[in-house]
Design a protein around this motif. Structure first.
Motif, PDB file in Angstrom:
ATOM      1  N   PHE A 476       3.201 -23.150 -62.678  1.00 21.22           N
ATOM      2  CA  PHE A 476       3.453 -21.817 -62.162  1.00 21.22           C
ATOM      3  C   PHE A 476       2.461 -21.393 -61.084  1.00 21.22           C
ATOM      4  O   PHE A 476       2.755 -20.567 -60.236  1.00 21.22           O
ATOM      5  CB  PHE A 476       3.432 -20.797 -63.298  1.00 21.22           C
ATOM      6  N   SER A 477       1.244 -21.939 -61.106  1.00 20.48           N
ATOM      7  CA  SER A 477       0.205 -21.567 -60.136  1.00 20.48           C
ATOM      8  C   SER A 477       0.083 -20.050 -60.071  1.00 20.48           C
ATOM      9  O   SER A 477      -0.031 -19.397 -61.079  1.00 20.48           O
ATOM     10  CB  SER A 477       0.527 -22.158 -58.757  1.00 20.48           C
ATOM     11  N   GLY A 478       0.182 -19.485 -58.865  1.00 19.44           N
ATOM     12  CA  GLY A 478       0.046 -18.041 -58.725  1.00 19.44           C
ATOM     13  C   GLY A 478       1.366 -17.313 -58.690  1.00 19.44           C
ATOM     14  O   GLY A 478       1.411 -16.100 -58.440  1.00 19.44           O
ATOM     15  N   ASN A 479       2.461 -18.019 -58.896  1.00 16.29           N
ATOM     16  CA  ASN A 479       3.776 -17.387 -58.820  1.00 16.29           C
ATOM     17  C   ASN A 479       4.182 -16.759 -60.152  1.00 16.29           C
ATOM     18  O   ASN A 479       3.824 -17.245 -61.219  1.00 16.29           O
ATOM     19  CB  ASN A 479       4.836 -18.424 -58.420  1.00 16.29           C
ATOM     20  N   ASP A 480       4.954 -15.679 -60.047  1.00 18.20           N
ATOM     21  CA  ASP A 480       5.460 -15.027 -61.250  1.00 18.20           C
ATOM     22  C   ASP A 480       6.683 -15.742 -61.810  1.00 18.20           C
ATOM     23  O   ASP A 480       7.094 -15.482 -62.941  1.00 18.20           O
ATOM     24  CB  ASP A 480       5.835 -13.574 -60.957  1.00 18.20           C
ATOM     25  N   ALA A 481       7.278 -16.613 -61.014  1.00 18.83           N
ATOM     26  CA  ALA A 481       8.467 -17.339 -61.457  1.00 18.83           C
ATOM     27  C   ALA A 481       8.579 -18.644 -60.679  1.00 18.83           C
ATOM     28  O   ALA A 481       7.990 -18.798 -59.608  1.00 18.83           O
ATOM     29  CB  ALA A 481       9.720 -16.498 -61.259  1.00 18.83           C
ATOM     30  N   GLU A 482       9.316 -19.579 -61.224  1.00 15.60           N
ATOM     31  CA  GLU A 482       9.607 -20.852 -60.566  1.00 15.60           C
ATOM     32  C   GLU A 482      11.104 -21.105 -60.610  1.00 15.60           C
ATOM     33  O   GLU A 482      11.829 -20.505 -61.416  1.00 15.60           O
ATOM     34  CB  GLU A 482       8.855 -22.003 -61.244  1.00 15.60           C
ATOM     35  N   THR A 483      11.555 -21.991 -59.748  1.00 12.68           N
ATOM     36  CA  THR A 483      12.984 -22.300 -59.652  1.00 12.68           C
ATOM     37  C   THR A 483      13.213 -23.794 -59.811  1.00 12.68           C
ATOM     38  O   THR A 483      12.446 -24.607 -59.284  1.00 12.68           O
ATOM     39  CB  THR A 483      13.549 -21.836 -58.299  1.00 12.68           C
TER      40      THR A 483
END
Length: 578
Positions: A476-483
């Motif tokens: 996820f790193s710094g993202n709130d969501a992944e695709t």
């Protein structure tokens, strides 16, 4: 006459980060054409080198002409090329082409600063211009150029468009270090890892046609005239060349309009199917049906980008889109049925847009929550009908500033082209931005196995076809969501970070969007009254900034929300299937 064709450097430190970028096919076509005509051409792709590379090359060789170009969004790196050339080789002629030159020639000459502009299709025009400069002939005889004469723009008559696209050479791949580009500068997007190894993905952008039959008011067209196509045989030869020479295994057709009739699509499918290569394209809704989509899927098509733009009949008519909302609905359902990834966008803020038409489109968008259908405010790109109308009315306070930052497509405040008041238009901008956040349908997580602070093996069910995906590695790193893409139906699956990890900051952001902003944006009158509340929690103002600072400094390290054993996970998967 020594000529240098330069691809500008799009981002700082791009050669270190390997950041993805589009290699401009326009400059590549121009280069191969000049070389075919016998010109002494050298190429330089600045994206593969440190910042002083252009200066070094210009100091080492006495070039007579420097040719570059691109979109208006690339004005900064293009101006860097021009300024460096002026500093090192002040006597060299600087020639600019592409959308930046053709969209508004007067602005390009005065503010960007080249010696000549090549307008429209560049190959034959640039060759004629260079020959004229070399031989000292009359510039007025060169069709399709513009330049300043005694401080006034002089523009020659337009050049005839190329009728036989097969007669022109393919892009100059080798001259611009295409192999290096594929090895280092194409995004190895992890969202594809459920259907293919992203590290092995080698995708080539090609053009099979030029121009578009549509006349949409928001779209910039480099050339006028009809839709011209290459023969399928010529296209397939180029595809085979890219596969054999560069190991390409995916084709992205970046035509303005890939096809205007079903037969061309069928012919393309027949030609590309034996090559066993994945491909994607852009299409207009009115040109396809269920049978065409089935043939495309069978031939390896995995992704289609559509320009939906609006679900309002009034707005579509104003845009001159030539489309009806029913067609959009059919195309979405047909493409889902065919198992092809759908990409589409809606743009808001057309002169005919009202709060009512906005709601029409938002309601339509909510009918397909699991799809990745973007929502943005419209930008009047230079050269478009919207741009020229606004410029004629004096709506641009500072045209140069507009080129540098035309407006953010998310929270920015674009130019109001509607008949709405500024308050209502501000409400529309906020509503569209917010809807793009809260309308995303996240998939249900069935289980996760924590690997480290940011990576887990996640199991989930596709919201489109209900296919189970087990132990998919997600960072996820710094993202709130992944695709990720579903391995069965090839649609996007959105995975929320807070469904896998506990993160107080992410929870507060969700609370802000769903519990505060959503009720405030339910109606313009509510928004007008409660907008200060949004600004407070958004981090604007003294109190808001203090709240934002406290949240960030107290943000804990993320920890796994839950973990399941392999046995528990298997049980959940079996139960969910039942």
């Amino acid at each position: 006459m020594k000529i240098l064709v330069v691809v500008p450097k799009y981002e700082p430190d791009i050669e270190k980060t390997g950041a993805p970028y589009f290699l401009p096919l326009g400059l590549m076509y121009v280069s191969s054409y000049l070389k075919q005509k016998g010109f002494d051409v050298q190429n330089l792709n600045l994206n593969h080198y440190t910042d002083n590379k252009l200066r070094t090359v210009l100091q080492e060789q006495p070039f007579d002409a420097i040719c570059t170009g691109g979109l208006f969004t690339e004005i900064k790196p293009i101006m860097t090329v021009i300024q460096t050339t002026r500093d090192v080789r002040p006597h060299a002629k600087i020639i600019l082409g592409g959308a930046l030159a053709s969209g508004d020639p007067e602005f390009a000459l005065e503010k960007v600063g080249p010696d000549f502009l090549v307008l429209g299709e560049g190959e034959a025009t640039l060759a004629h211009l260079l020959g004229t400069l070399r031989d000292g002939l009359d510039l007025k005889e060169v069709k399709g150029i513009a330049y300043l004469k005694d401080g006034t723009m002089f523009k020659t008559c337009g050049r005839e468009l190329i009728s036989d696209l097969d007669s022109h050479p393919w892009p100059d791949y080798e001259g611009f270090e295409y192999r290096h580009h594929l090895d280092h500068h194409y995004e190895k997007d992890s969202c594809f890892e459920t259907v293919m190894d992203p590290a092995k993905r080698r995708i080539a952008n090609i053009i099979t046609s030029r121009n578009c039959v549509a006349k949409c008011t928001f779209c910039y067209r480099l050339m006028t005239g009809g839709h011209r196509v290459r023969t399928i045989e010529n296209v397939m030869k180029e595809v085979k060349f890219l596969m054999d020479e560069y190991g390409v295994n995916e084709i992205n057709l970046i035509d303005e309009m890939f096809a205007n009739d079903k037969q061309r699509i069928y012919d393309f499918c027949e030609g590309i199917k034996p090559l066993n290569v994945r491909w994607q394209c852009q299409l207009r809704c009115g040109v396809i049906d269920e049978n065409v989509l089935a043939a495309m899927k069978d031939a390896g098509c995995r992704y289609i980008s559509y320009g939906f733009e609006s679900a309002s009949k009034e707005v579509l008519k104003s845009m001159k889109k030539g489309l009806h909302p029913t067609q959009i609905d059919n195309v979405i359902r047909w493409t889902l049925k065919a198992g092809i990834t759908i990409q589409g966008n809606y743009i808001f803020g057309d002169p005919a847009e009202t709060l009512g038409t906005m709601e029409e489109t938002l309601r339509f968008r909510r009918r397909f929550p699991a799809l990745n259908l973007g929502m943005f405010m419209i930008i009047p790109y230079p050269g478009t009908v919207l741009y020229h109308d606004l410029k004629a009315k004096g709506r641009f306070e500072n045209l140069y500033d507009f080129y540098i930052n035309p407006s953010s497509v998310f929270q920015g405040r674009p130019l109001n082209m509607t008949k709405l008041s500024e308050d209502d238009f501000d409400y529309m901008c906020k509503k569209v931005w917010h809807e793009g956040i809260v309308s995303v349908a996240y998939t249900k997580i069935l289980g996760s196995k924590h690997l480290d602070k940011m990576t887990s093996l996640v199991s989930y069910k596709c919201p489109h076809c209900l296919e189970m995906h087990k132990d998919i590695p997600i960072t996820f790193s710094g993202n709130d969501a992944e695709t990720r893409f579903c391995k069965k139906c090839l649609q996007r699956v959105h995975i929320k970070k807070s469904s896998v990890y506990f993160d107080l900051y992410a929870k507060l952001r969700e609370f802000y969007h769903y519990a505060i902003v959503t009720p405030v944006l339910i109606h313009p009158k509510v928004y007008k009254t409660c907008n200060p509340l949004i600004n407070l929690f958004k981090g604007t103002g003294k109190i808001g900034k203090l709240i934002k600072l406290c949240l960030k400094t107290s943000r804990p390290k993320v920890v796994p929300k839950f973990q399941t054993t392999a046995l528990e996970l298997q049980g959940e998967l079996v139960a969910s299937k039942a």
